[in-house]
Scaffold this motif. Sequence first.
Motif, PDB file in Angstrom:
ATOM      1  N   GLU A 185     -16.890 124.322  77.725  1.00 27.94           N
ATOM      2  CA  GLU A 185     -18.293 124.783  77.783  1.00 27.94           C
ATOM      3  C   GLU A 185     -19.178 123.700  78.397  1.00 27.94           C
ATOM      4  O   GLU A 185     -19.039 122.528  78.064  1.00 27.94           O
ATOM      5  CB  GLU A 185     -18.834 125.053  76.368  1.00 27.94           C
ATOM      6  CG  GLU A 185     -18.132 126.140  75.606  1.00 27.94           C
ATOM      7  CD  GLU A 185     -18.565 127.522  76.060  1.00 27.94           C
ATOM      8  OE1 GLU A 185     -19.611 127.629  76.719  1.00 27.94           O
ATOM      9  OE2 GLU A 185     -17.834 128.485  75.765  1.00 27.94           O
TER      10      GLU A 185
ATOM     11  N   PHE B   9     -23.483 123.001  79.590  1.00 25.41           N
ATOM     12  CA  PHE B   9     -24.863 123.500  79.485  1.00 25.41           C
ATOM     13  C   PHE B   9     -25.696 122.809  80.548  1.00 25.41           C
ATOM     14  O   PHE B   9     -25.514 121.606  80.801  1.00 25.41           O
ATOM     15  CB  PHE B   9     -25.422 123.205  78.085  1.00 25.41           C
ATOM     16  CG  PHE B   9     -24.689 123.933  76.994  1.00 25.41           C
ATOM     17  CD1 PHE B   9     -25.165 125.131  76.491  1.00 25.41           C
ATOM     18  CD2 PHE B   9     -23.483 123.431  76.489  1.00 25.41           C
ATOM     19  CE1 PHE B   9     -24.478 125.817  75.502  1.00 25.41           C
ATOM     20  CE2 PHE B   9     -22.786 124.106  75.506  1.00 25.41           C
ATOM     21  CZ  PHE B   9     -23.278 125.302  75.004  1.00 25.41           C
TER      22      PHE B   9
ATOM     23  N   SER C 103     -30.758 123.806  76.077  1.00 28.69           N
ATOM     24  CA  SER C 103     -29.848 124.935  75.840  1.00 28.69           C
ATOM     25  C   SER C 103     -28.699 124.521  74.915  1.00 28.69           C
ATOM     26  O   SER C 103     -28.222 125.311  74.101  1.00 28.69           O
ATOM     27  CB  SER C 103     -29.331 125.519  77.159  1.00 28.69           C
ATOM     28  OG  SER C 103     -28.762 124.500  77.940  1.00 28.69           O
TER      29      SER C 103
ATOM     30  N   TRP D 205     -27.686 126.212  71.256  1.00 30.91           N
ATOM     31  CA  TRP D 205     -26.309 126.606  70.948  1.00 30.91           C
ATOM     32  C   TRP D 205     -25.841 125.940  69.652  1.00 30.91           C
ATOM     33  O   TRP D 205     -25.253 126.583  68.776  1.00 30.91           O
ATOM     34  CB  TRP D 205     -25.379 126.200  72.108  1.00 30.91           C
ATOM     35  CG  TRP D 205     -23.963 126.711  71.916  1.00 30.91           C
ATOM     36  CD1 TRP D 205     -23.457 127.893  72.370  1.00 30.91           C
ATOM     37  CD2 TRP D 205     -22.901 126.055  71.207  1.00 30.91           C
ATOM     38  NE1 TRP D 205     -22.140 128.017  71.996  1.00 30.91           N
ATOM     39  CE2 TRP D 205     -21.774 126.907  71.282  1.00 30.91           C
ATOM     40  CE3 TRP D 205     -22.784 124.844  70.534  1.00 30.91           C
ATOM     41  CZ2 TRP D 205     -20.551 126.586  70.700  1.00 30.91           C
ATOM     42  CZ3 TRP D 205     -21.564 124.523  69.931  1.00 30.91           C
ATOM     43  CH2 TRP D 205     -20.464 125.387  70.036  1.00 30.91           C
TER      44      TRP D 205
ATOM     45  N   ARG E  60     -27.376 127.413  66.549  1.00 30.45           N
ATOM     46  CA  ARG E  60     -26.776 128.720  66.278  1.00 30.45           C
ATOM     47  C   ARG E  60     -25.364 128.540  65.680  1.00 30.45           C
ATOM     48  O   ARG E  60     -24.967 129.219  64.745  1.00 30.45           O
ATOM     49  CB  ARG E  60     -26.698 129.513  67.592  1.00 30.45           C
ATOM     50  CG  ARG E  60     -26.958 130.971  67.370  1.00 30.45           C
ATOM     51  CD  ARG E  60     -27.079 131.733  68.657  1.00 30.45           C
ATOM     52  NE  ARG E  60     -28.408 131.736  69.224  1.00 30.45           N
ATOM     53  CZ  ARG E  60     -28.685 131.802  70.522  1.00 30.45           C
ATOM     54  NH1 ARG E  60     -27.718 131.827  71.412  1.00 30.45           N
ATOM     55  NH2 ARG E  60     -29.927 131.831  70.948  1.00 30.45           N
ATOM     56  N   HIS E  61     -24.640 127.584  66.248  1.00 26.78           N
ATOM     57  CA  HIS E  61     -23.279 127.312  65.762  1.00 26.78           C
ATOM     58  C   HIS E  61     -23.316 126.868  64.293  1.00 26.78           C
ATOM     59  O   HIS E  61     -22.513 127.338  63.472  1.00 26.78           O
ATOM     60  CB  HIS E  61     -22.641 126.219  66.637  1.00 26.78           C
ATOM     61  CG  HIS E  61     -21.260 125.833  66.203  1.00 26.78           C
ATOM     62  ND1 HIS E  61     -20.179 126.675  66.312  1.00 26.78           N
ATOM     63  CD2 HIS E  61     -20.794 124.693  65.633  1.00 26.78           C
ATOM     64  CE1 HIS E  61     -19.102 126.072  65.834  1.00 26.78           C
ATOM     65  NE2 HIS E  61     -19.443 124.867  65.412  1.00 26.78           N
TER      66      HIS E  61
END
Length: 651
Positions: free
Chosen positions: A405, A407, A412, A416, A419-420
């Motif tokens: 991944e 970003f 951003s 993430w 949220r994780h």
Amino acid sequence: MIEVAVRGHPYVVAVVGVGLYGLSTLERLVANIPEYVPKKDREIHIHLIDPCLDRGSRTWAVDQPSELWMNSHAGMMTLFTDDSSSCEGPVRKGPTLQEWAASAGEVLSSDETLNGLVDAFSPYRWASRSVMGKYMGWFLDHVVQNAPSNVRIHRHGKLAVEVSSASDSLQEGESVKLADDPVPLVCHRVILAQGRPATEPTPEQQELRRTMSSYGGSHEPPGQASLSKTAHIKPGDRVLLRGLGLTFFDYLQLLTTVRGGTFHRAANGSLTYEPSGNEPRIFAISRTGVLAHPVRWWPMTGSLVMCPVPRFTSPQIFSELALRCDTAVALKEATARMSSELLYFYYSDTLSADPERSSSAWHRFQQTYPSLEPGSPAQEELIASLFPMEERIDLDRMMDPLQGETFSTLESLQTWMRRHIAQITNRTLTKEHSRDLALRTALAYITASLQEASRSRGFEANPDFYKGIWDWAWAKMAILTGGAPWPRQLELQALSRCGVVTFLGKESGVAHAPEAGTVKCVSETVPVTVGIDHLIEARHSMPTVTQTSDALLRNLVQRGEISWRGFDRTSSPRAPGPQRVTVTRYGSLVTTDNRVSRTIYAVGADTSNPILTPGLPRVGTDSDVFHLTDRVARHLLESLIRGYPDTSTEE
Ligand SMILES: Cc1cc2nc3c(=O)[nH]c(=O)nc-3n(C[C@H](O)[C@H](O)[C@H](O)COP(=O)(O)OP(=O)(O)OC[C@H]3O[C@@H](n4cnc5c(N)ncnc54)[C@H](O)[C@@H]3O)c2cc1C
């Protein structure tokens, strides 16, 4: 050399280090003494040596900030054997940490996120480490007060700096020199229970320290977080915390709430952080860039209709695999079996927990999956036929969710990460995600099987196999249950929202930037480099005997009286592989020329003796900590009264 027991002269034993293992070995010695040394026969003097003796030991020091928590629930923690204990010595029952705290009126911990949810003495409350230290202090007094009358326990709040032979023609023993004490203690037996003493910095760490201090900053090597390690960091300084495990959370506390910041819970449940203005700017980075899932809070019940039992792993299967000649092949099969067990539990739960699912799907899965070869394409095909993509689990992805991944902006990545964190915390807290619990249950079965198998001879004969499978299970356990208590994870979100903490993802290294007069940290996940003033290796140090800064161990190593087993699997220039002190099953040191010491024992998670459930003993789990300390205590007492047994039968 023949041991001559002289009636009337006391036996003398020294315990160096009185943390968990030292205390437990003391308790097991005292519990077993009546069987080996009846009162009329002889006195036994036990010297306890630890500079932190009156402070509840190093890890559990009573004077550390109360914001530093344990990561296990207080109701689970005990120092006492209980009805589940199957060790040979007598069971001596007593209160858990939570029971003791309730009776002593000790508040386990205070926290805005927990207050109102669980009461001050709830078994589901996390305790401050300092409270554990008080429990240990109480436990020590309890053991002393309840010792048989022929036992004398002497306390020395000092460092032991040398253990050397004091054998003469009649009697074998050791001389134990204490710091600032000209007269050594002469002992028949010495038990080393030093935990993980500090290590000398590696050449790379020394270089970093030089560079950072040349720019007016600092570098802190791996080890336990403490106030003294952060005192020099000024408000607004840029601090890189390298590592996102439990030590990271300790440093977070030391740099935020311990400096006066406070968390507030709004009526809608959201948490905000109010800075005190004394915080530095914290950057967080690590090898994987993500956090482990938080520890489960309370037992989630009620979702399962039908429940699987292990089909791919058992103590017998592990024992048989350990006896295979080709360790690599045995390891491959064990790993495939363990993966299959996890998936079996995960998908069984998925089917069982969904009332819409027909029981025919459950039966088809139950009847077919266990009969398929572990790790075979047929297993994958069956899963694909029964579960849509969004229900499937990728164990590799679970271990490393940022793999591949990237970003485009720092912001951003922050979104993430928050949220994780929310995702892994919610999954731990809500019944809807009992599949995660199913994975943990499968792992618990696997580790229990490993524990039972590790007591078999085959396991001891094949430490590489044991190490390999344990590493595999441990890594899964670490990601699924090794995270900080969930309130800490929610606090981290709040710290990120207000900009005190910035996540940098996976680390790709640090680089000197002489033109900027700083060191820069480079992220693999996001195209930024960040200048830093202080770099803290926020993780535990590796177990090592060759790099230790402890004088006692260093001297024993130099004289070849300690040997070690190294496991290279996790080695890297940044973190040399762990070295575990080689001991027999009964804890006797093994020298570099393969002799078994008759007088020095070592006990702890950093010895070669298998401890499958490292950490403090959990109540009702027949903890292998007690198996080990009991075995060592009984062997030592046996050797005192009957002379050291024939070493050929040792292993
Ligand atoms: C920061 C931290 C937090 C942890 N939290 C948890 C948790 O919440 N739950 C859990 O289950 N496990 C936890 N663990 C893991 C484990 O339970 C503890 O590390 C446990 O205390 C290990 O016991 P020990 O006796 O081996 O070492 P320690 O408890 O560290 O005790 C070793 C003692 O030896 C002394 N010593 C060392 N060298 C000498 C010397 N030369 N002379 C005299 N004395 C010496 C030290 O001062 C120390 O007091 C934690 C570990 C750490 C480091």
